[in-house]
Design an enzyme around this catalytic site. Structure first.
Site, PDB file in Angstrom:
ATOM      1  CG  ASP A 388      -2.195   0.757   1.032  1.00  0.00           C
ATOM      2  OD1 ASP A 388      -2.255   1.562   0.084  1.00  0.00           O
ATOM      3  OD2 ASP A 388      -3.145   0.547   1.803  1.00  0.00           O
ATOM      4  CD  GLU A 391       0.501   6.190  -3.885  1.00  0.00           C
ATOM      5  OE1 GLU A 391       0.823   6.166  -2.691  1.00  0.00           O
ATOM      6  OE2 GLU A 391      -0.395   5.482  -4.347  1.00  0.00           O
ATOM      7  CG  ASP A 472      -7.587   4.649  -0.987  1.00  0.00           C
ATOM      8  OD1 ASP A 472      -7.542   3.415  -1.153  1.00  0.00           O
ATOM      9  OD2 ASP A 472      -6.833   5.248  -0.201  1.00  0.00           O
TER      10      ASP A 472
END
Length: 808
Positions: A388, A391, A472
């Site tokens: 997760d 980035e 998300d």
């Protein structure tokens, strides 16, 4: 054999190198200095580049001309303008491509030995460190470069990975290519004229096609380095992309089954109980996912389980394996200050300048990260990774009530990345993270394949077992429709594995939360927290949306339910015999019934550089209407999927909808189609209104298709002794290759798999099962197929690996 020529443009002193990598792949490098002093490519292996085709050179009055068997490159001797011609059609695909380069000094952020002033802020992505006294110092020179294009008026441009806006054709559009939650850029585009361009660029980028020109701006590159890929269709171009950036690894077979996730489960026992209840319900499941907070309170990102709630993980996860299922766990690149994992990284000097995120660009740091994950998580029984927040920097953008302008977001997030990452590699943190997971797991566990579900990624990540997911997203029909478009552009970029949160991550609207509904620790309004259903799971409108999402998910590379604000397990939507429960159960059963088809598609992704989720451009590029459609897609070459993207029963607030329960579907021409649900035949090249009741969306089978199926499975390896049904849809000749292997190891790399070619000759009405090619341990030497030709009685066929023909 000559395969490269280097020369200097007379007008601007740029040096240009043209190399034939393959007859249909031309590499072009442009620089103002030495072309071959740059660091080795992260995306393309040197042996691929050096394994080159023959390049024939000739000089005319105004141009240098370079020919392979398939492509001709013309470079104007004075201006350096580049044109590319398809030699078979004699058509120019690229006209007057030019490059401009501006040298500038890259800056590095430091604190010059001063003690960092750290502001620790709790965000939706965990505790983040903001260093208040970073300052810039000169580092080294690089280029800001523009590659200018001259597109044909009717030319369509697709790809560039996944963004948020739902843009399908990028003509006349402006797009920022940077890593962010819900943004996964890819440095490649596909033109519907039959070519693509892959840019060996890892920095931030901007694409623009408007009155100011058509170009790709690369923020920082040592050399302009790109590949022109010729192909009659997207499959041909994508074959070139994978040739350059690596074959996709086979994912474990179970990864193609149903994956149950939510934010969040609170103990190892709860994980096992979820699987147990699915088995008791007779509803299929292959994986359950542990989201965040598996660590001790306050130790965000630690790869050490909380003993109070997960102290019995080894026992509970063993129970999951005994139920023929698997467990995946969320891991993060950032860690809170002071934890054991964090301290180990800090003492080794393996943290980035935010003092929280490990340096994935360091091979030693990647090895340390995996060693921690193995000891703390894999050795406890978790078999797969959910990487997760990869980035991994968003700065102040992933916050606040109002969404900023696109240019402002790009500047904010891009600058945040450049503070902590090498500027020339600002887009590939997630790629290096995935590389570390894959390479280090393979050093210790060859018996299970790497499965990495990751929120960000980049080209070449497919070789590291990385499945991208779109971030998300919100629970709205608009969001779901946008996701379809973004998934198609990801496929057109050459990346084969992509999925989404079934049901949308954010279900309620944070505005309602801020007014006191379901208040959390941080109840302020968020621009991204804009789901459409205030009552969550109690809202019949959300339940319908969730069913439509899961109907879409059946036909994605991974079928994974996940989100916050509302539980996602099937029993939360009613009980057996009620509409929503039954619709969800039917979709999961359909996914498992299609497993022989799906896993064979995955096998061809590996062996043939194929694509599972296919824009209609792949198979129907001659159909002008089909070329523009971005809310339908092919799943493999046989199934046309028409998702329902509007409420047909209930709006938000459980308000009934007075609307026809139909979906308008365009069926591409050049073939007939069969409605999968009923077998009814339709003529292609027309639009139809098709019934779309709650329990299914319109799915059509292309005439001239073979669909292998196995009903009744509860998990991907279930029903090994049951016959495979071979559903044949006449109307044209058909072929399909059934792929099988050992399902969860790497023996396939050494040829441990089998291929059975299936063919239908339409005019002769003959079905042929070819001699089985290859073998693997545990392969059934004899098996039964049930042949189901539309309109005919089923025929049971015993097969022992030798050729069989059946006439009708």
């Amino acid at each position: 054999m000559k395969n490269e020529t280097i020369f200097k443009s007379l007008c601007n002193d740029y040096r240009i190198a043209v190399r034939a990598v393959r007859d249909d792949i031309i590499r072009i490098q442009i620089d103002k200095g030495a072309l071959h002093t740059q660091a080795p490519s992260v995306l393309v292996k040197e042996d691929i580049i050096s394994g080159a085709a023959s390049l024939q050179e000739r000089t005319e009055d105004k141009a240098y001309i370079f020919d392979t068997a398939k492509v001709s490159v013309h470079v104007d001797r004075r201006s350096g303008f580049i044109c590319v011609k398809n030699r078979s059609s004699n058509e120019f695909y690229l006209q007057n491509l030019t490059v401009t380069m501006t040298e500038y000094m890259l800056m590095r952020y430091v604190t010059d030995g001063d003690e960092q002033i750290v502001e620790r802020v709790k965000t939706v992505d965990g505790e983040r460190n903001f260093i208040k006294n970073l300052k810039q110092v000169p580092d080294h020179k690089s280029y800001r470069a523009k590659v200018h294009f001259e597109f044909a008026d009717d030319e369509g441009i697709y790809g560039f990975g996944q963004a948020e806006e739902g843009i399908y054709d990028y003509r006349g559009k402006h797009q920022y290519l940077y890593q962010h939650n819900m943004r996964i850029p890819m440095p490649v585009f596909y033109s519907d004229r039959g070519y693509g361009i892959f840019f060996d660029c890892c920095s931030l980028m901007t694409f623009r096609d408007d009155c100011e020109g058509s170009y790709l701006l690369m923020d920082a590159v040592p050399t302009v380095d790109f590949y022109i890929l010729l192909g009659d269709d997207p499959d041909g171009v994508i074959d070139g992309v994978r040739y350059l950036t690596g074959k996709a690894a086979m994912l474990p077979k179970w990864a193609f089954g149903y994956v149950q996730s939510k934010e969040q489960y609170y103990s190892a026992k709860e994980l096992a109980d979820v699987v147990k209840r699915y088995r008791e319900c007779g509803v299929g499941i292959d994986c359950v996912v542990q989201d965040w907070n598996s660590w001790e309170p306050g130790n965000w990102g630690e790869k050490i389980l909380d003993r109070e709630n997960f102290g019995d993980a080894k026992e509970q996860l063993s129970k999951i394996r005994e139920m023929n299922a698997h467990a995946m766990i969320s891991v993060w690149p950032n860690m809170n200050y002071g934890g054991k994992n964090h301290t180990q990284f800090a003492e080794a000097g393996f943290l980035l300048n935010d003092l929280a995120t490990y340096n994935a660009f360091s091979e030693e740091a990647r090895a340390m990260y995996f060693a921690q994950a193995k000891e703390g998580l894999m050795d406890q029984g978790f078999e797969a990774w959910w990487c997760d927040s990869t980035e991994p920097f968003s700065g102040p953008d992933w916050n606040g009530e109002e969404k900023r302008e696109a240019w402002e977001r790009f500047a904010l997030v891009g600058e945040e990345h450049k503070k902590f990452l090498p500027q020339e590699y600002a887009n590939i943190y997630a790629l290096m993270h995935a590389k570390g997971i894959y390479e280090n797991q393979r050093k210790v566990r060859e018996d299970i394949r790497v499965m990495n579900l990751t929120r960000s990624g980049y080209l070449s990540g497919q070789q590291y077992g990385a499945m991208l997911w779109s971030g998300d997203i919100c629970a709205t029909y608009e969001s779901m429709k946008t996701q379809i478009t973004e998934g198609l552009n990801m496929s057109l970029s050459g990346y084969p594995y992509w999925t989404l949160d079934i049901g949308g991550f954010f279900v309620v609207n944070r505005n309602w939360r801020a007014r006191g509904c379901r208040c959390s620790e941080d109840s302020t309004m968020k621009w991204f927290w804009r789901g459409g259903y205030e009552e969550g799971i109690e809202d019949l409108g959300f339940r319908e949306l969730y069913v439509r999402f899961i109907e879409l998910g059946v036909f994605l590379p991974m079928m994974r339910s996940h989100g916050t604000d509302a539980p996602r397990e099937i029993w939360n939507f009613g009980e057996k015999g009620t509409p929503f429960y039954d619709a969800i159960e039917k979709q999961i059963a359909l996914r498992y019934s299609l497993m022989p088809y799906i896993y064979s598609l995955a096998g061809m992704v590996r062996l043939k550089n194929d694509t599972m989720m296919r824009s209609l451009l792949f198979d129907f590029s001659q159909d002008k209407r089909a070329r523009k459609i971005c809310d339908e897609f092919m799943f493999g070459r046989s199934l046309l999927v028409c998702p329902v993207t509007e409420a047909l029963y209930y709006e938000a607030g459980s308000r009934p909808v007075d609307r026809n329960k139909v979906k308008k579907c365009y069926l591409p021409g050049q073939c007939d189609w069969y409605l999968f649900e009923t077998g009814e035949r339709y003529e292609g090249g027309k639009e139809y209104e098709i019934a779309a009741p709650l329990d299914h969306i319109p799915v059509f089978v292309r005439g001239g298709s073979i669909i292998p199926m196995k009903p009744g499975m509860q998990y991907c390896s279930d029903c090994k002794d049951k016959p495979i049904e071979l559903h044949v849809y006449p109307g044209a000749d058909a072929k399909f290759t059934l792929y099988e292997d050992e399902e969860n190891n790497y023996n396939y790399e050494n040829g441990a798999y089998s291929l059975i070619d299936l063919k239908w000759r339409d005019k002769e009405r003959v079905f042929n099962i070819a001699v089985r090619q290859g073998a693997y341990e545990g392969m059934p030497m004899e098996r039964d197929f049930i042949l189901k030709l539309q309109g005919e009685k089923p025929v049971r066929v015993s097969y022992s690996g030798q050729e069989i023909s059946i006439s009708f």
